[in-house]
Design a protein around this motif. Structure first.
Motif, PDB file in Angstrom:
ATOM      1  N   GLU A  80     -21.681  29.305   2.024  1.00 32.27           N
ATOM      2  CA  GLU A  80     -22.432  30.523   2.035  1.00 32.27           C
ATOM      3  C   GLU A  80     -21.692  31.493   2.888  1.00 32.27           C
ATOM      4  OE1 GLU A  80     -26.297  31.794   3.815  1.00 32.27           O
ATOM      5  OE2 GLU A  80     -26.442  29.954   4.934  1.00 32.27           O
ATOM      6  N   SER A  85     -17.327  33.033   1.158  1.00 32.21           N
ATOM      7  CA  SER A  85     -17.372  34.533   0.848  1.00 32.21           C
ATOM      8  C   SER A  85     -16.450  35.567   1.647  1.00 32.21           C
ATOM      9  CB  SER A  85     -18.774  34.944   1.282  1.00 32.21           C
ATOM     10  OG  SER A  85     -19.930  34.109   0.806  1.00 32.21           O
ATOM     11  N   LYS A  93     -21.090  39.450  -7.005  1.00 30.49           N
ATOM     12  CA  LYS A  93     -22.440  39.344  -6.398  1.00 30.49           C
ATOM     13  C   LYS A  93     -22.654  39.904  -4.892  1.00 30.49           C
ATOM     14  CE  LYS A  93     -22.462  34.378  -5.278  1.00 30.49           C
ATOM     15  NZ  LYS A  93     -21.286  33.824  -5.874  1.00 30.49           N
ATOM     16  N   LEU A  94     -21.558  40.096  -4.116  1.00 35.15           N
ATOM     17  CA  LEU A  94     -21.588  40.285  -2.923  1.00 35.15           C
ATOM     18  C   LEU A  94     -21.395  41.833  -2.724  1.00 35.15           C
ATOM     19  CD1 LEU A  94     -20.181  37.320  -0.870  1.00 35.15           C
ATOM     20  CD2 LEU A  94     -22.333  37.755  -1.587  1.00 35.15           C
ATOM     21  N   SER A  95     -21.119  42.524  -3.802  1.00 38.68           N
ATOM     22  CA  SER A  95     -20.605  43.981  -3.870  1.00 38.68           C
ATOM     23  C   SER A  95     -21.883  44.943  -4.611  1.00 38.68           C
ATOM     24  CB  SER A  95     -19.696  43.869  -4.893  1.00 38.68           C
ATOM     25  OG  SER A  95     -19.198  45.182  -5.055  1.00 38.68           O
ATOM     26  N   THR A  96     -21.372  46.163  -4.438  1.00 43.14           N
ATOM     27  CA  THR A  96     -22.277  46.983  -5.073  1.00 43.14           C
ATOM     28  C   THR A  96     -21.666  47.521  -6.370  1.00 43.14           C
ATOM     29  OG1 THR A  96     -21.407  48.834  -3.758  1.00 43.14           O
ATOM     30  CG2 THR A  96     -23.327  47.825  -2.887  1.00 43.14           C
ATOM     31  N   LYS A 130     -21.274  51.717  -7.114  1.00 43.77           N
ATOM     32  CA  LYS A 130     -22.315  51.808  -6.297  1.00 43.77           C
ATOM     33  C   LYS A 130     -23.658  51.822  -7.260  1.00 43.77           C
ATOM     34  CE  LYS A 130     -20.407  53.032  -2.247  1.00 43.77           C
ATOM     35  NZ  LYS A 130     -20.147  52.175  -1.220  1.00 43.77           N
ATOM     36  N   LEU A 164     -27.410  46.580  -5.840  1.00 42.22           N
ATOM     37  CA  LEU A 164     -27.016  45.403  -4.709  1.00 42.22           C
ATOM     38  C   LEU A 164     -27.189  44.228  -5.382  1.00 42.22           C
ATOM     39  CD1 LEU A 164     -28.693  46.424  -1.149  1.00 42.22           C
ATOM     40  CD2 LEU A 164     -26.209  46.029  -1.968  1.00 42.22           C
ATOM     41  N   GLY A 165     -25.797  43.177  -5.279  1.00 43.49           N
ATOM     42  CA  GLY A 165     -26.076  42.050  -5.776  1.00 43.49           C
ATOM     43  C   GLY A 165     -26.054  41.893  -7.300  1.00 43.49           C
ATOM     44  N   PHE A 179     -29.932  41.347  -8.070  1.00 44.40           N
ATOM     45  CA  PHE A 179     -30.813  40.498  -7.706  1.00 44.40           C
ATOM     46  C   PHE A 179     -31.344  41.134  -6.279  1.00 44.40           C
ATOM     47  CE2 PHE A 179     -31.894  37.182  -4.522  1.00 44.40           C
ATOM     48  CZ  PHE A 179     -32.725  36.271  -5.384  1.00 44.40           C
ATOM     49  N   ILE A 180     -30.488  41.698  -5.583  1.00 43.37           N
ATOM     50  CA  ILE A 180     -31.023  42.178  -4.309  1.00 43.37           C
ATOM     51  C   ILE A 180     -31.850  43.370  -4.232  1.00 43.37           C
ATOM     52  CG2 ILE A 180     -30.515  42.700  -1.918  1.00 43.37           C
ATOM     53  CD1 ILE A 180     -27.684  40.870  -2.186  1.00 43.37           C
ATOM     54  N   SER A 181     -31.517  44.336  -5.061  1.00 38.84           N
ATOM     55  CA  SER A 181     -32.109  45.543  -5.224  1.00 38.84           C
ATOM     56  C   SER A 181     -33.213  45.274  -6.255  1.00 38.84           C
ATOM     57  CB  SER A 181     -31.342  46.925  -5.438  1.00 38.84           C
ATOM     58  OG  SER A 181     -30.244  46.739  -6.439  1.00 38.84           O
ATOM     59  N   MET A 240     -22.009  39.320   3.309  1.00 38.12           N
ATOM     60  CA  MET A 240     -22.027  40.566   2.805  1.00 38.12           C
ATOM     61  C   MET A 240     -21.080  41.587   3.757  1.00 38.12           C
ATOM     62  SD  MET A 240     -25.290  40.732   0.276  1.00 38.12           S
ATOM     63  CE  MET A 240     -24.808  42.007  -0.741  1.00 38.12           C
ATOM     64  N   ASN A 247     -31.136  48.150   0.086  1.00 36.88           N
ATOM     65  CA  ASN A 247     -32.396  47.858  -0.984  1.00 36.88           C
ATOM     66  C   ASN A 247     -33.640  48.176  -0.141  1.00 36.88           C
ATOM     67  OD1 ASN A 247     -31.719  45.505   0.160  1.00 36.88           O
ATOM     68  ND2 ASN A 247     -33.362  44.580  -1.217  1.00 36.88           N
TER      69      ASN A 247
END
Lengths: 656, 204
Positions: free
Chosen positions: A256, A260, A349-352, A393, A396-397, A414-416, B144, B168
């Motif tokens: 993790e 990354s 996945k770690l970007s916007t 942008k 997120l995720g 996923f994140i947002s 991140m 978010n």
């Protein structure tokens, strides 16, 4: 008194106004009250009417595949694939146990991930659904005439079979990539020797166009990255396959963090046509490998398992022009290709941002040898030379992208916790809608094909929380259906799924429903122990093995009285359902059976076993409410001591 | 002068509310947290809205490389702040009681108020400095690493007062009951000075 009446009248008027006001206010999901009624109409399928689409939704760690209808969100069937299913006896019956055979022995459970429907000329043809098992790498084929699992093939040299199972335009190949790289061949080495020693196998499994039978054509042994997801090129990029990678750092612990660190990982572009040709000319080498190939025949109603002992492996550096790396930011997860085959979307996945590569530019860069170094002998293309554009942008995720038929793409974040609609070519965000909560995959019917159907999209979420009535800590996952026919997406339905749905594949119902079988023809039943009439019902002893050739028809078993069974015997019930009418299954269950029931479809034969342990008279019965006299559908078996000399007899209806 | 003294005593005593109620609260709102996550900042430590909020906030923050929220023993402030507030409250009450006997005590009311304001501002500066460090001093190996529109590392500092969108989440930060009582208390001590001054002039 008058004043009081007036007061009541005013109160009534006030409450009327309040309720009018309420219907216009926004509800919890931010949709207009007036539209909610509209949504209900959109998903309403009147009693007796059929849905427009089949959705085959992965059951995740349930190991199974779920069949849903769209737009109603109703579940029609759970198809057992990788997990034992006592409901029907799948994986318990003698006929289906071989489906669970692997090089590790009998594996009763699997983690089902990404279903994909067979295609012809880039369009879904509805013959088969393929789905991968992640944990003990396997690929299954579900037949869409019986809606049962017809075949399971194990994938050797693989671990974490995740970038699977995606289908090429004419179902030439089912592709299965490894998420976890492993030593190939497996050997006793230090985990610290990961770098350079571990390999990632990308398997191209050929499909016979007549029978659907799978066979591993070749495995590409790639550098030891994690091959996360994949999609075939289509139309202009047909002949290529694209795989996202992460952990190009080749870390072997605390991924993790350690996986990354690189700003960019790769999308591996594989020219499988080139490798196919290489293989046809005798390229590659056969390598010892042990893997099971299990096939179910719906004429014998029996599965057979064959152990294979070798597989063809290809060193990518030995096939010039076969593999290129496309640098893609931030540990890309989903790898999605636009319907015309031009755009390859890497969901970092770690970007916007979303990175989109151009197939045309990629080919141009390859032809002009615009390389930016190499990794393990595989050329790396220059990011700027292949980059079509980025959606900036967007959220997120980002995880996965699907496409409609109007040049738009839909990406899950996923994140947002949202789905974002954007336009191919301009890379502009056109709409966004929240999901409840933390969405993984999304599906548009016809998704992985040249012709997606831009009417509905559904998002499959990882977190459910408060969406439904509470049922304790463990929850089924929620899915949301959106109408995507307009400019803005509109949430029209929220429905629970089963297990953890990863991907789903959906198809127009008309393509599939006409092929669905109603019964198995008794005349075609080639089961070794089948009987075609009650007259053939019998019991045979072979040492301590007793074989009961039993039939069912409304509302009795033949035979239903059996004597001469002894403690310590192994009793096989071979039960044939003689019915030839749609939806008249019979069930079979024996008291004290260390096994599951059988649910036998008309014209089918299934076998279960029983080890009588106690002297006495023991009943069995039909478990499926088959008829008005279902409760009468029962029988007895007399169990005598081991040394008893009671003769083996059987009967039906001979009360003297 | 009795009225001014009473106000001064009540005002100073309201500071003691901080030993029961939190000074400040920070809440995080996001779609997948329909009930929100939050923490109450007390004089002597940080407490989650629910039993596991702190653990869950720390779990989220680890993705972006933020340090875990400080436990009671991790920061000197959690030991010193109760002593300062308790001391100032007692001092204020004593000064207020003096006012019952000595007419000119109202000047001390103002002295107390000025001192408390200075201490309060120092406290806010310290709190803000901690939040800045917490929101910007990130693990260089974070999973991140987000940047703003100018390419600078994103700051995750929660707002001192008001609400702010961070990725978010919407972070909302406002004074809690303890903090409000502190504000009212200080306002009362300020008023007591003018009341005391007016009354002492009148009786002259």
């Amino acid at each position: 008194m008058k004043i009081l009446r007036l007061g009541v009248g005013l109160l009534a008027a006030a409450s009327l106004m309040t309720s009018c006001g309420n219907s216009g206010t926004k509800n919890k999901n931010g949709t207009e009250g007036a539209l909610t009624k509209n949504a209900a109409e959109q998903v309403y399928i009147a009693p007796g009417e059929h849905d427009d689409y089949y959705a085959f939704i992965s059951g995740g760690y349930s190991g199974n595949l779920l069949v849903y209808g769209l737009p109603s969100g109703r579940m029609f069937k759970e198809i057992p694939v990788f997990s034992q299913f006592p409901t029907s006896g799948y994986g318990y019956s003698e006929e289906t146990k071989p489906m669970f055979n692997t090089s590790y022995g009998f594996i009763p459970w699997g983690d089902a991930h990404h279903p994909d429907i067979s295609q012809t000329n880039g369009v879904m043809d509805g013959r088969w659904v393929f789905i991968n098992e992640n944990n003990t790498p396997r690929i299954a084929r579900v037949d869409l005439t019986t809606f049962e699992t017809a075949e399971i093939i194990e994938v050797p040299n693989s671990a974490g079979n995740h970038s699977s199972s995606f289908i090429t335009e004419n179902t030439e190949y089912v592709v299965a990539g490894t998420r976890f790289s492993v030593p190939v061949p497996q050997r006793d080495i230090s985990i610290k020797d990961y770098k350079g020693e571990f390999k990632g196998a990308l398997s191209f499994i050929g499909v016979d166009q007549e029978t659907g039978r799978m066979e591993i054509d070749f495995q590409l042994l790639m550098p030891g990255f994690n091959y996360d997801l994949s999609h075939p090129g289509r139309d202009k990029s047909h002949g290529w396959f694209f795989f996202t990678t992460y952990n190009t750092e080749e870390a072997n612990t605390l991924l993790e963090v350690n996986a990354s660190q690189n700003d960019k990982d790769f999308i591996a572009a594989v020219n499988w046509k080139k490798i196919e040709e290489y293989v046809k000319n005798g390229g590659g080498k056969m390598m010892p490998a042990e893997y099971a190939h299990n096939v179910y025949d719906h004429h014998t109603h029996t599965a057979t398992s064959t152990m294979k002992n070798e597989v063809r492996v290809i060193d990518p550096t030995e096939v010039p022009g076969a593999v290129y790396f496309l640098p893609t930011p931030k540990s890309p997860h989903g790898c999605d290709v636009s319907p015309d085959g031009e755009y390859i979307v890497g969901n970092g996945k770690l970007s916007t941002d979303l990175t989109v590569h151009s197939f045309t530019k990629m080919i141009d860069a390859i032809e002009n040898k615009k390389f930016d170094g190499e990794a393990y002998g595989i050329p790396i293309l220059n990011f700027d030379d292949i980059h079509a554009g980025s959606v900036k942008k967007a959220g997120l995720g980002p995880l996965h992208t699907e496409f409609d038929d109007k040049g738009n793409a839909y990406t899950t974040f996923f994140i947002s916790s949202e789905v974002v609609k954007w336009e191919l070519g301009t890379w502009e965000v056109k709409d966004r809608k929240p999901t409840y909560y933390s969405v993984g995959h999304l599906t548009i019917p016809g998704g992985n094909s040249r012709e997606p159907d831009g009417k509905y999209m559904f998002a499959m979420n990882k977190i459910t929380k408060d969406r439904y009535l509470p049922v304790g800590p463990e929850l089924e996952h929620s899915a949301q259906l959106y109408d995507i026919s307009g400019e803005k997406m509109e949430l029209i339905l929220d429905f629970p799924t089963h297990g953890e749905p990863h991907y789903a594949a959906a198809i127009k119902a008309d393509v599939v429903k006409g092929n669905s079988l109603e019964i198995y023809d008794l005349e075609d039943n080639k089961h070794e122990y089948a009987i075609k009439s009650e007259g053939e019902a019998r019991v045979e002893r072979n040492g301590n093995e007793v074989h009961i050739y039993m039939s069912t028809i409304r509302s009795h078993f033949a035979p239903d009285n059996i004597e001469g069974i002894k403690v310590g015997d192994k009793v096989y019930f071979h039960v044939t359902n003689l019915e030839q009418d749609f939806d008249v299954p019979h069930g079979f269950a024996m008291i004290g059976q260390n096994n599951s029931e059988l649910l036998i479809m008309p014209g089918q034969t299934k076998t279960t076993t029983w080890n009588p342990k106690k002297v006495g008279v023991w009943p069995f019965y039909c478990t499926d409410f088959c008829s008005a006299l279902h409760q009468e559908m029962q029988g007895y078996i007399r169990v005598s001591p081991k040394d008893s000399d009671i003769e083996l007899t059987w009967s039906l209806g001979d009360d003297e | 002068m009795k009225l001014a003294s009473t106000i001064m005593v009540i005002g100073s005593a309201l500071l003691l509310g901080l030993f029961i109620y939190p000074l400040w609260h920070v809440e995080l709102e996001a779609p997948q947290y329909p009930r929100g996550l939050g923490m109450n900042i007390h004089l002597d430590g940080i407490v989650g809205y629910t039993k596991h909020d702190i653990r869950n906030i720390d779990g989220l923050n680890h993705y972006i490389g933020m340090k875990t929220l400080p436990k009671k023993g991790d920061m000197w402030e959690f030991t010193v702040f109760p002593l300062v507030v308790g001391g100032m409250s007692v001092l204020g009450i004593i000064i207020g009681l003096f006012g019952f006997f000595k007419r000119s005590a109202y000047k001390w009311f103002m002295a107390w108020f000025v001192l408390m304001t200075v201490l309060g501002i120092l406290g806010m500066i310290d709190f803000n400095a901690w939040m800045t460090d917490y929101g910007t001093n990130l693990d260089p190996n974070a999973i991140m690493k987000m940047t703003d529109d100018f390419g600078n590392p994103l700051s995750y500092k929660p707002p001192l007062f008001g609400s702010k969108d961070i990725l978010n989440f919407t972070a909302v930060s406002y004074p809690s009951l303890g903090g409000i009582l502190l504000g009212i208390g200080m306002a009362l001590t300020f008023i007591s000075y003018f009341v005391g001054k007016k009354l002492s002039k009148k009786s002259n």
